[in-house]
Design a protein around this motif. Sequence first.
Motif, short mmCIF file in Angstrom:
data_model
loop_
_atom_site.label_atom_id
_atom_site.label_comp_id
_atom_site.label_asym_id
_atom_site.label_seq_id
_atom_site.Cartn_x
_atom_site.Cartn_y
_atom_site.Cartn_z
N VAL A 160 0.85 -1.19 0.00
CA VAL A 160 0.00 0.00 0.00
C VAL A 160 0.88 1.24 0.00
N ALA A 161 0.29 2.37 -0.37
CA ALA A 161 1.03 3.64 -0.43
C ALA A 161 1.44 4.05 0.99
N PRO A 162 2.58 4.74 1.12
CA PRO A 162 3.07 5.13 2.45
C PRO A 162 2.01 5.87 3.28
N THR A 163 1.22 6.72 2.65
CA THR A 163 0.22 7.50 3.40
C THR A 163 -0.92 6.61 3.92
N GLU A 164 -1.05 5.41 3.35
CA GLU A 164 -2.14 4.50 3.76
C GLU A 164 -1.74 3.57 4.90
N LEU A 165 -0.42 3.45 5.13
CA LEU A 165 0.08 2.41 6.05
C LEU A 165 -0.53 2.51 7.43
N GLU A 166 -0.85 3.75 7.86
CA GLU A 166 -1.35 3.87 9.24
C GLU A 166 -2.77 3.35 9.42
N ASN A 167 -3.37 2.85 8.35
CA ASN A 167 -4.69 2.20 8.48
C ASN A 167 -4.58 0.68 8.59
N PHE A 168 -3.35 0.16 8.59
CA PHE A 168 -3.16 -1.29 8.48
C PHE A 168 -2.20 -1.84 9.55
N GLY A 169 -2.22 -3.17 9.70
CA GLY A 169 -1.09 -3.86 10.32
C GLY A 169 -0.04 -3.99 9.23
N VAL A 170 1.22 -3.71 9.55
CA VAL A 170 2.28 -3.73 8.55
C VAL A 170 3.37 -4.70 9.03
N VAL A 171 3.99 -5.44 8.09
CA VAL A 171 4.96 -6.46 8.49
C VAL A 171 6.33 -6.25 7.85
N ALA A 172 7.35 -6.83 8.49
CA ALA A 172 8.66 -6.97 7.86
C ALA A 172 8.84 -8.47 7.59
N VAL A 173 9.36 -8.79 6.39
CA VAL A 173 9.56 -10.21 6.05
C VAL A 173 11.03 -10.47 5.71
N ASP A 174 11.46 -11.74 5.85
CA ASP A 174 12.83 -12.07 5.42
C ASP A 174 12.81 -12.53 3.97
N SER A 175 13.95 -13.02 3.47
CA SER A 175 14.05 -13.34 2.04
C SER A 175 13.13 -14.52 1.67
N ASP A 176 12.73 -15.31 2.66
CA ASP A 176 11.83 -16.44 2.42
C ASP A 176 10.37 -16.05 2.65
N PHE A 177 10.15 -14.77 2.91
CA PHE A 177 8.82 -14.23 3.21
C PHE A 177 8.23 -14.71 4.55
N ALA A 178 9.11 -15.15 5.44
CA ALA A 178 8.67 -15.41 6.83
C ALA A 178 8.60 -14.04 7.53
N ILE A 179 7.52 -13.83 8.30
CA ILE A 179 7.32 -12.51 8.90
C ILE A 179 8.21 -12.37 10.14
N GLN A 180 8.95 -11.25 10.18
CA GLN A 180 9.88 -10.98 11.28
C GLN A 180 9.29 -10.03 12.30
N LYS A 181 8.34 -9.19 11.85
CA LYS A 181 7.86 -8.13 12.72
C LYS A 181 6.45 -7.73 12.29
N PHE A 182 5.60 -7.47 13.31
CA PHE A 182 4.26 -6.94 13.04
C PHE A 182 4.15 -5.57 13.71
N VAL A 183 3.69 -4.57 12.99
CA VAL A 183 3.47 -3.25 13.61
C VAL A 183 2.06 -2.79 13.25
N GLU A 184 1.25 -2.52 14.27
CA GLU A 184 -0.13 -2.13 14.03
C GLU A 184 -0.22 -0.63 13.75
N LYS A 185 -0.82 -0.28 12.64
CA LYS A 185 -1.09 1.12 12.25
C LYS A 185 0.10 2.05 12.47
N PRO A 186 1.24 1.77 11.80
CA PRO A 186 2.42 2.61 12.01
C PRO A 186 2.32 3.95 11.26
N LYS A 187 3.00 4.97 11.80
CA LYS A 187 3.20 6.20 11.02
C LYS A 187 4.14 5.84 9.87
N PRO A 188 4.06 6.54 8.73
CA PRO A 188 4.89 6.15 7.57
C PRO A 188 6.36 5.97 7.94
#
Length: 275
Positions: A160-188
Amino acid sequence: MSKISTAVIPVAGFGTRFLPVAKSVPKELLPILDRPLLQILVEEIVAAGITKIVFVVSSGKEAIRNHFSPAPALEKKLAASGQQKLLTEIQKISQLADFEFVEQVEMLGDGHAILQAQTKVTDDNFLVVFGDELIFGEPSKELLSVFNAKQSAVVGLQKVAPTELENFGVVAVDSDFAIQKFVEKPKPEEAPSDLAIVGKYIVPQKIFNILKQHPSASGEIRLIDALAILAQTEKVFGKVLTGKRFDCGQAAGWLAANFFAAEADPQIAKALKKN
Ligand code: UTP
């Protein structure tokens, strides 16, 4: 190999972003052209091979049960007036899957809603689909194909666009697409990526215990918090879903979904051009 046959769809929320209509009409039944949003979700889930659907409802959402139940008087009328095609279409709705209904009495969050379905879920893993997010495509099939390969939890994502991220849970993934981090409704500037969670998941039975043990500070029980805890002990994969997505939990997203569907329907698109 674990097979998934059950989906849980929480549809008990107040729908405050869609008031006043959601006061008396479940937002999950609002039409996308002439079909309720929820019917479109169910048809897509069933096409992916799911045979049992557990709806988590609340008082005021009786229309959802009605929509997925037989309608003898209507069916009799359609039969008597020779409207066979419509009759078949209406009869099919209640036969799409084995439907179960559980009630959420207090609306304590999406995770709390999912907890209410525990006694109805017998598979080791199950699909969860939020009732107000629509992706035109095959999101359930896409999630299931990752699950079949990895035999591990999977979370549906989209960029999603950076300005939209604060409406979502946002994740960080590794090269295998395993999720490393969950952040709820982050500022851009605090978002770990541009990959947002879009309301479709495959989770294991043990998510129920995590949900029971970990209410958030606000007292709400949220699936995203439980997934973050699950990811500490086992892999939770992300899957970027294809297909155009709409947040139908508020007027602009729902209207945009209707425009999108109208443009894709030759007859309706033609009729709209005439006006
Ligand atoms: P949302 O947060 O989009 O729904 O939850 P909501 O709470 O109805 O919306 P707003 O924020 O008040 O406008 C995603 C899905 O989870 C369900 C909702 O019905 C929706 O389909 N839900 C949410 C529940 O079933 N119970 C809850 O306590 C919260």
